[in-house]
Design a protein around this motif. Structure first.
Motif, mmCIF file in Angstrom:
data_model
loop_
_atom_site.group_PDB
_atom_site.id
_atom_site.type_symbol
_atom_site.label_atom_id
_atom_site.label_comp_id
_atom_site.label_asym_id
_atom_site.label_seq_id
_atom_site.Cartn_x
_atom_site.Cartn_y
_atom_site.Cartn_z
ATOM 1 N N GLN A 194 126.322 82.607 87.466
ATOM 2 C CA GLN A 194 125.163 82.466 89.102
ATOM 3 C C GLN A 194 124.543 83.980 88.753
ATOM 4 O OE1 GLN A 194 127.241 81.673 92.632
ATOM 5 N NE2 GLN A 194 127.809 79.922 91.398
ATOM 6 N N MET A 195 125.282 85.506 88.415
ATOM 7 C CA MET A 195 124.051 86.148 88.229
ATOM 8 C C MET A 195 122.912 86.181 86.698
ATOM 9 S SD MET A 195 127.892 89.269 88.338
ATOM 10 C CE MET A 195 129.444 88.027 89.329
ATOM 11 N N CYS A 196 123.901 85.949 85.716
ATOM 12 C CA CYS A 196 122.629 85.661 84.745
ATOM 13 C C CYS A 196 121.560 84.708 84.634
ATOM 14 C CB CYS A 196 123.685 84.643 83.310
ATOM 15 S SG CYS A 196 125.151 85.867 83.185
ATOM 16 N N GLU A 197 122.059 83.978 85.748
ATOM 17 C CA GLU A 197 121.114 82.858 86.225
ATOM 18 C C GLU A 197 119.610 83.776 86.935
ATOM 19 O OE1 GLU A 197 120.406 80.133 84.849
ATOM 20 O OE2 GLU A 197 121.768 79.548 83.872
ATOM 21 N N ALA A 198 119.878 84.107 87.990
ATOM 22 C CA ALA A 198 119.655 85.224 89.077
ATOM 23 C C ALA A 198 118.810 86.298 88.769
ATOM 24 C CB ALA A 198 120.746 85.454 90.207
ATOM 25 N N LEU A 199 119.400 87.421 87.707
ATOM 26 C CA LEU A 199 119.220 89.007 87.040
ATOM 27 C C LEU A 199 119.251 88.980 86.133
ATOM 28 C CD1 LEU A 199 118.316 91.192 89.059
ATOM 29 C CD2 LEU A 199 120.436 91.450 88.466
ATOM 30 N N LEU A 200 120.881 88.664 85.320
ATOM 31 C CA LEU A 200 120.849 88.923 84.258
ATOM 32 C C LEU A 200 120.246 88.414 82.550
ATOM 33 C CD1 LEU A 200 124.915 89.365 84.579
ATOM 34 C CD2 LEU A 200 123.268 91.171 85.246
ATOM 35 N N ALA A 201 119.798 87.705 82.917
ATOM 36 C CA ALA A 201 119.130 86.954 81.784
ATOM 37 C C ALA A 201 117.637 86.414 82.010
ATOM 38 C CB ALA A 201 119.996 86.368 80.934
ATOM 39 N N ASN A 202 116.309 86.953 81.545
ATOM 40 C CA ASN A 202 115.373 85.696 81.389
ATOM 41 C C ASN A 202 114.995 84.656 81.604
ATOM 42 O OD1 ASN A 202 113.208 84.826 81.554
ATOM 43 N ND2 ASN A 202 111.900 86.806 81.548
ATOM 44 N N THR A 203 115.813 83.840 81.953
ATOM 45 C CA THR A 203 116.176 82.224 80.447
ATOM 46 C C THR A 203 115.042 81.649 80.178
ATOM 47 O OG1 THR A 203 116.039 80.985 82.421
ATOM 48 C CG2 THR A 203 118.359 82.105 82.241
ATOM 49 N N VAL A 204 113.990 82.101 80.707
ATOM 50 C CA VAL A 204 112.070 81.392 79.694
ATOM 51 C C VAL A 204 113.086 81.915 78.099
ATOM 52 C CG1 VAL A 204 110.561 81.519 79.817
ATOM 53 C CG2 VAL A 204 111.441 81.873 82.030
ATOM 54 N N ILE A 205 113.148 83.308 77.844
ATOM 55 C CA ILE A 205 113.106 83.701 76.824
ATOM 56 C C ILE A 205 114.299 84.506 76.500
ATOM 57 C CG2 ILE A 205 110.694 84.574 76.520
ATOM 58 C CD1 ILE A 205 111.495 87.575 77.170
ATOM 59 N N GLU A 206 114.969 84.080 77.551
ATOM 60 C CA GLU A 206 116.666 85.007 76.649
ATOM 61 C C GLU A 206 117.821 83.314 77.144
ATOM 62 O OE1 GLU A 206 116.346 89.306 77.785
ATOM 63 O OE2 GLU A 206 116.521 88.429 79.206
ATOM 64 N N GLU A 207 119.054 83.994 76.241
ATOM 65 C CA GLU A 207 120.111 83.095 76.220
ATOM 66 C C GLU A 207 121.220 84.171 76.720
ATOM 67 O OE1 GLU A 207 120.247 81.082 72.753
ATOM 68 O OE2 GLU A 207 120.544 82.121 71.738
ATOM 69 N N TYR A 208 122.426 83.598 77.263
ATOM 70 C CA TYR A 208 123.712 84.470 77.151
ATOM 71 C C TYR A 208 124.489 83.528 76.782
ATOM 72 C CZ TYR A 208 123.293 81.618 81.572
ATOM 73 O OH TYR A 208 123.194 80.754 82.470
ATOM 74 N N THR A 209 125.808 84.661 76.904
ATOM 75 C CA THR A 209 127.098 84.482 76.387
ATOM 76 C C THR A 209 127.561 84.662 77.135
ATOM 77 O OG1 THR A 209 127.806 85.622 74.483
ATOM 78 C CG2 THR A 209 127.045 83.593 74.040
ATOM 79 N N ILE A 210 129.321 84.355 78.259
ATOM 80 C CA ILE A 210 129.435 85.524 78.589
ATOM 81 C C ILE A 210 131.593 84.789 78.288
ATOM 82 C CG2 ILE A 210 131.589 84.516 81.000
ATOM 83 C CD1 ILE A 210 128.042 83.656 82.721
ATOM 84 N N GLU A 211 132.069 86.018 77.948
ATOM 85 C CA GLU A 211 133.528 86.809 77.772
ATOM 86 C C GLU A 211 133.965 86.733 78.884
ATOM 87 O OE1 GLU A 211 135.940 88.199 74.581
ATOM 88 O OE2 GLU A 211 133.645 88.461 74.657
ATOM 89 N N ILE A 212 135.313 85.926 79.390
ATOM 90 C CA ILE A 212 136.452 86.821 81.011
ATOM 91 C C ILE A 212 137.157 87.488 80.020
ATOM 92 C CG2 ILE A 212 137.714 86.291 82.151
ATOM 93 C CD1 ILE A 212 134.657 85.837 83.163
ATOM 94 N N ILE A 213 137.338 88.587 80.401
ATOM 95 C CA ILE A 213 138.758 89.476 79.409
ATOM 96 C C ILE A 213 139.688 89.822 81.187
ATOM 97 C CG2 ILE A 213 140.467 91.313 78.524
ATOM 98 C CD1 ILE A 213 137.082 91.084 77.017
ATOM 99 N N SER A 214 140.793 88.394 80.962
ATOM 100 C CA SER A 214 141.439 89.389 82.845
ATOM 101 C C SER A 214 142.329 90.412 82.790
ATOM 102 C CB SER A 214 142.269 88.464 82.868
ATOM 103 O OG SER A 214 143.369 87.591 81.248
#
Lengths: 80, 80
Positions: free
Chosen positions: B60-80
């Motif tokens: 949700q953070m990526c869609e709202a702020l961290l990435a511009n999904t028109v031109i950028e893609e993102y990957t998320i890795e969770i480390i506990s």
């Protein structure tokens, strides 16, 4: 051969971009975020003969250009 | 819990920063470099109860702020 270089600010160095992102996430009500650090990811397509020489060459690139080693640290991952 | 978000330009989008880095590496005689792409790496320290909810929230953070999904893609890795 592909090299992934992650460049991040050393611990203790003020990350103003990270602080700004943290503040913006707070404004968007993402309250679970405790800290944000922003770094660079540089993906290099290389024409090297083996992984060891590629890593050595990329380390030289980091020292010469990709990272400011006074305030930044870097990691190198080679994907063949 | 820590989340590592890698944001990069989509394939086909002109990466002017990558082009500049490639040119600088050529000038420094690193001739083995064929292509360079520059992206962002955002490291988030989270106070989430489990990895699944953390990943959902970071998306949700990526869609709202961290990435511009028109031109950028993102990957998320969770480390506990």
């Amino acid at each position: 051969m592909k090299a992934i270089v992650n460049v991040s600010l050393k611990a203790g160095v003020l990350d103003s971009q990270g602080k700004a992102v943290k503040h913006a996430l707070d404004s968007l009500k993402f309250g679970s975020v405790k800290d944000v650090r922003v770094g660079k990811q540089i993906v290099l397509e290389l024409d090297s003969k083996d992984a060891a020489s590629a890593k050595e060459e990329v380390a030289q690139m980091c020292e010469a250009l990709l990272a400011n080693t006074v305030i930044e640290e870097y990691t190198i991952e080679i994907i063949s």
